[in-house]
Scaffold this active site. Structure first.
Site, PDB file in Angstrom:
ATOM      1  N   LYS A   1      -1.696  -1.517  -8.550  1.00 26.43           N
ATOM      2  CA  LYS A   1      -1.522  -0.596  -9.688  1.00 26.43           C
ATOM      3  C   LYS A   1      -0.182  -0.903 -10.348  1.00 26.43           C
ATOM      4  CE  LYS A   1      -3.495   3.606  -7.546  1.00 26.43           C
ATOM      5  NZ  LYS A   1      -3.036   4.889  -6.951  1.00 26.43           N
TER       6      LYS A   1
ATOM      7  N   GLU B   1      -2.538  -6.044   2.516  1.00 27.49           N
ATOM      8  CA  GLU B   1      -2.327  -4.633   2.178  1.00 27.49           C
ATOM      9  C   GLU B   1      -3.514  -4.165   1.340  1.00 27.49           C
ATOM     10  OE1 GLU B   1      -1.361  -1.904   2.812  1.00 27.49           O
ATOM     11  OE2 GLU B   1       0.630  -1.400   2.062  1.00 27.49           O
TER      12      GLU B   1
ATOM     13  N   ASP C   1       1.094   0.417  -4.737  1.00 26.43           N
ATOM     14  CA  ASP C   1       1.210   1.519  -5.695  1.00 26.43           C
ATOM     15  C   ASP C   1       2.643   1.503  -6.244  1.00 26.43           C
ATOM     16  OD1 ASP C   1       0.399   3.980  -6.916  1.00 26.43           O
ATOM     17  OD2 ASP C   1       1.260   5.107  -5.275  1.00 26.43           O
TER      18      ASP C   1
ATOM     19  N   GLY D   1      -5.040   1.771   5.965  1.00 30.48           N
ATOM     20  CA  GLY D   1      -5.883   1.510   4.800  1.00 30.48           C
ATOM     21  C   GLY D   1      -6.479   0.115   4.697  1.00 30.48           C
TER      22      GLY D   1
HETATM   23  P1  5GP Z   1       3.304   2.375  -2.094  1.00 32.25           P
HETATM   24  O1  5GP Z   1       4.287   2.381  -0.947  1.00 32.25           O
HETATM   25  O2  5GP Z   1       3.120   1.034  -2.753  1.00 32.25           O
HETATM   26  O3  5GP Z   1       3.623   3.452  -3.093  1.00 32.25           O
HETATM   27  O4  5GP Z   1       1.910   2.836  -1.509  1.00 32.25           O
HETATM   28  C1  5GP Z   1       1.229   2.051  -0.636  1.00 32.25           C
HETATM   29  C2  5GP Z   1       0.338   2.839   0.274  1.00 32.25           C
HETATM   30  O5  5GP Z   1       0.000   4.130  -0.244  1.00 32.25           O
HETATM   31  C3  5GP Z   1      -0.988   2.120   0.398  1.00 32.25           C
HETATM   32  O6  5GP Z   1      -0.939   1.203   1.456  1.00 32.25           O
HETATM   33  C4  5GP Z   1      -1.970   3.231   0.605  1.00 32.25           C
HETATM   34  O7  5GP Z   1      -2.102   3.496   1.971  1.00 32.25           O
HETATM   35  C5  5GP Z   1      -1.380   4.392  -0.134  1.00 32.25           C
HETATM   36  N1  5GP Z   1      -1.956   4.534  -1.498  1.00 32.25           N
HETATM   37  C6  5GP Z   1      -1.397   4.165  -2.664  1.00 32.25           C
HETATM   38  N2  5GP Z   1      -2.203   4.417  -3.714  1.00 32.25           N
HETATM   39  C7  5GP Z   1      -3.342   4.936  -3.184  1.00 32.25           C
HETATM   40  C8  5GP Z   1      -4.592   5.371  -3.764  1.00 32.25           C
HETATM   41  O8  5GP Z   1      -4.854   5.340  -4.977  1.00 32.25           O
HETATM   42  N3  5GP Z   1      -5.526   5.840  -2.887  1.00 32.25           N
HETATM   43  C9  5GP Z   1      -5.307   5.910  -1.533  1.00 32.25           C
HETATM   44  N4  5GP Z   1      -6.289   6.406  -0.790  1.00 32.25           N
HETATM   45  N5  5GP Z   1      -4.147   5.494  -0.964  1.00 32.25           N
HETATM   46  C10 5GP Z   1      -3.184   5.021  -1.780  1.00 32.25           C
HETATM   47 MG    MG Z   2      -1.837   0.819   3.097  1.00 33.10          MG
END
Ligand code: 5GP
Ligand code: MG
Length: 179
Positions: free
Chosen positions: A134, A102, A106, A48
């Site tokens: 977020k 990053e 999320d 991403g």
């Molecule tokens: P976390 O581990 O913080 O929950 O999520 C991180 C990863 O999830 C990010 O690097 C991304 O690749 C994916 N991700 C989280 N939220 C979103 C979103 O709203 N849209 C997309 N496309 N990917 C997300």
């Molecule tokens: Mg990512």
């Protein structure tokens, strides 16, 4: 900008290319100031972050290095909860000034999984720079040093971020339409 349909879901325009690039510019200027003479090593987390990393890195005006790792935890529009290291770190980071790049924080799970691996290798310093954060979705508390945009807890697409593989090429960001 108008709405788009990807895999049968509708996404509405959220942040324009101009708005994104303005923030990336400002972040590059800030990092160039903070890391003057420190030769930072940027670690970009694929997939991403590729567009954000590229736009940011080419705007740095200092000596800097970049490398890439690949972590994944998402399936569709929900976190799968499991973090997989698909491509590991191949660069020596001991004693280096590290900045992790990053696309989005999320739940914080991906970072929470990855940070101990970095700390174990004893970098001189470690900071995190993200395009999107977020805070409402946070499950694993995390200190983020540089944030371009703080956004609500809605799924976003574009500017490197995908929905089941599609949408990464969009130069702007879209938000999933809820109905
Ligand atoms: P976390 O581990 O913080 O929950 O999520 C991180 C990863 O999830 C990010 O690097 C991304 O690749 C994916 N991700 C989280 N939220 C979103 C979103 O709203 N849209 C997309 N496309 N990917 C997300
Ligand atoms: Mg990512």
């Amino acid at each position: 900008m108008s709405s788009i349909v990807v895999h049968n879901k509708t996404f509405i325009p959220y942040l324009s290319e101009k708005e994104i690039i303005e923030k990336v510019n400002a972040l590059a200027a800030q990092l160039s100031e903070d890391y003057q003479d420190k030769r930072p090593l940027f670690i970009s987390i694929l997939n991403g972050s590729f567009m954000f990393s590229s736009d940011l890195f080419k705007r740095l005006t200092i000596e800097a290095e970049i490398c890439f790792i690949k972590l994944a935890s998402y399936k569709g529009t929900k976190s799968s909860g499991q973090v997989i290291t698909a491509i590991g770190l191949d660069t020596d980071i001991a004693g280096r000034n590290i900045v992790i790049l990053e696309d989005i924080i999320d739940t914080g799970k991906t970072m929470n999984h990855f940070l101990p691996q970095i700390y174990n290798q004893q970098p001189r310093s470690l900071k995190i720079a993200v395009l999107l954060h977020k805070p409402e979705a946070s499950v694993y508390p995390l200190h983020i040093d540089y944030t371009c945009f703080t956004i609500p807890n809605k799924f976003v697409l574009g500017y490197g971020l995908d929905f089941d593989g599609l949408g990464r090429n969009l130069p702007e960001l879209y938000q999933l339409q809820e109905n």
